[in-house]
Motif scaffolding. Structure first.
Motif, PDB file in Angstrom:
ATOM      1  N   ALA A  18      -7.498   0.859   1.289  1.00 14.01           N
ATOM      2  CA  ALA A  18      -7.896   1.350  -0.027  1.00 14.01           C
ATOM      3  C   ALA A  18      -6.972   2.501  -0.394  1.00 14.01           C
ATOM      4  O   ALA A  18      -6.879   3.485   0.332  1.00 14.01           O
ATOM      5  CB  ALA A  18      -9.342   1.808   0.005  1.00 14.01           C
ATOM      6  N   SER A  20      -5.309   5.086  -3.629  1.00 13.40           N
ATOM      7  CA  SER A  20      -5.474   5.616  -4.976  1.00 13.40           C
ATOM      8  C   SER A  20      -4.255   6.465  -5.293  1.00 13.40           C
ATOM      9  O   SER A  20      -3.422   6.730  -4.419  1.00 13.40           O
ATOM     10  CB  SER A  20      -6.760   6.428  -5.084  1.00 13.40           C
ATOM     11  OG  SER A  20      -6.755   7.497  -4.170  1.00 13.40           O
ATOM     12  N   SER A  67       1.397  -1.741  -7.560  1.00 11.47           N
ATOM     13  CA  SER A  67       0.714  -0.776  -6.690  1.00 11.47           C
ATOM     14  C   SER A  67      -0.354  -1.411  -5.807  1.00 11.47           C
ATOM     15  O   SER A  67      -1.340  -0.781  -5.456  1.00 11.47           O
ATOM     16  CB  SER A  67       0.113   0.358  -7.524  1.00 11.47           C
ATOM     17  OG  SER A  67       1.131   1.035  -8.224  1.00 11.47           O
TER      18      SER A  67
END
Length: 88
Positions: A18, A20, A67
């Motif tokens: 995960a 960001s 991304s």
């Protein structure tokens, strides 16, 4: 028969991470993954290469141009800097 063992690179490629994004004080993109911060090192036509922001650390992350996580290369030689994340 020889028994195959997974290397750390194989294990890192198999798991999904995960991630960001935030911007640095200078407006540059920073990638956050597992409480570690990476800066963009290089772009190619298919891949973005991110390196750990701590000097001397060999950990790297590869993402595609959208991304999306591809893989982690290397290991961190330090603990996550949670305080730095809170500041940023």
């Amino acid at each position: 028969m020889a028994k195959a063992t997974a290397s750390t690179t194989d294990v890192n490629q198999a798991k999904s991470l995960a991630i960001s994004f935030i911007n640095s004080n200078k407006g540059k993109p920073l990638l956050l993954a597992d409480e570690y911060v990476f800066k963009l090192n290089k772009n190619t036509t298919t891949t973005k290469y991110w390196i750990c922001t701590l000097n001397g650390c060999s950990a790297k992350v590869h993402t595609d141009l959208n991304s999306q996580f591809i893989k982690i290369v290397g290991d961190h030689n330090h603990f996550p800097e949670k305080e730095q994340l809170e500041v940023r």
